[in-house]
Design an enzyme around this catalytic site. Structure first.
Site, PDB file in Angstrom:
ATOM      1  N   LYS A   8      43.452  39.923  43.162  1.00  0.00           N
ATOM      2  CA  LYS A   8      44.270  41.114  43.406  1.00  0.00           C
ATOM      3  C   LYS A   8      45.168  40.857  44.604  1.00  0.00           C
ATOM      4  CE  LYS A   8      41.965  42.424  47.322  1.00  0.00           C
ATOM      5  NZ  LYS A   8      42.574  42.431  48.682  1.00  0.00           N
ATOM      6  N   ASP A 132      36.008  46.274  47.967  1.00  0.00           N
ATOM      7  CA  ASP A 132      37.027  46.241  46.921  1.00  0.00           C
ATOM      8  C   ASP A 132      36.471  45.818  45.566  1.00  0.00           C
ATOM      9  OD1 ASP A 132      36.559  43.623  47.583  1.00  0.00           O
ATOM     10  OD2 ASP A 132      38.637  43.084  47.978  1.00  0.00           O
TER      11      ASP A 132
END
Length: 269
Positions: A8, A132
């Protein structure tokens, strides 16, 4: 079962306050990118974890794939497995590779053993593994608050944009990144900034970690400027670094001086 845990990037990251539990409140937007590890899960008589590719340091008990298996094993009678991870996403890079590996381990074990769990049901497990980690249970971009684990879908897409995502061959620990950070309220609502024309992103979307880290690591500042020199409409550090990425409306060729750096480049699907 073979899975491809992807990385990401963060567009914008504001550290808004220090929490009582020692963590920080933040606001950021997470986007998937197709820089992926390869994870194979096969049933086994005894649990085994192995890896190839980039070297993985630390004991197995500290590995997030193992922790994901252990977490599900506490609540479900799942057989032992052999987890083999071919590591491609660099570590300490701000790309969430370890968190993605853990999230895909949760989903892979769920699918392999047909556990009655949705991705929403897996969220509490992911939140315990990393701030995350839960993002990788979602297919689309998310606005993250809390520790980064309170997620809200956003409709901004990077699809069709060209990206150069460059790891400068050294990582930055989370502890190092947070040293010297002074929390402040976010300057505006980040998802609204992402709805504005692309040329405005450069002046409106900030990563609070850059203020100190780009001074301490001049190479990162140089790479970021090089992205703009190549024609990027937006360039930034991802998460707590050390990766620098540039977003372009058209295809470009990276600088020859970056040949020895780990990188991903191409159009985002």
């Amino acid at each position: 079962m073979v899975l491809f845990p992807n990385a990401k990037i963060n567009l914008g990251l504001s550290i808004t306050k220090k929490r009582m539990d020692g963590f920080h409140e933040l606001e950021t937007c997470f986007f998937h990118i197709p820089w992926s590890d390869i994870l194979e899960i096969t049933p086994a008589e005894v649990f085994k974890f192995s890896s190839t590719g980039l070297p993985i340091s630390g004991d197995i008990q500290d590995n997030l794939c193992y922790k994901a298996f252990a977490a599900l094993s506490e609540d479900f009678k799942i057989p032992n497995v052999h987890l083999h991870l071919h590591k491609i996403i660099p570590m300490g890079a701000g790309l969430g590779g370890g968190s993605s590996d853990a999230a895909y381990t949760l989903m892979g074990l769920r699918d392999l053993f047909e556990l009655p769990l949705t991705n929403h049901d897996l969220t509490p497990y992911a939140q315990k593994l990393g701030s995350d980690c839960a993002f990788f249970l979602h297919q689309h971009a998310q606005f993250g608050t809390g520790k980064g684990d309170v997620l809200t879908p956003i409709d901004t897409s990077l699809s069709g944009l060209y990206a150069i995502i460059l790891y400068p061959n050294f990582g930055i620990s989370t502890q190092k990144a947070y040293a010297g950070i002074q929390p402040n309220p976010a300057e505006g609502f980040l998802p609204d900034f992402l709805k504005m024309p692309l040329p405005t992103w450069k002046n409106n979307i900030k990563n609070d970690f850059e203020k100190n880290l780009l001074i301490e690591y001049p190479l990162l500042a140089e790479i970021k400027q090089n992205m703009y020199d190549l024609g990027a409409f937006y360039a930034a550090m991802s998460g707590s670094g050390s990766t620098i990425f540039g977003l372009f409306e058209n295809e470009v060729g990276p600088k020859d001086s970056w040949a020895n750096f780990l990188k991903w480049e191409g159009f985002i699907p």
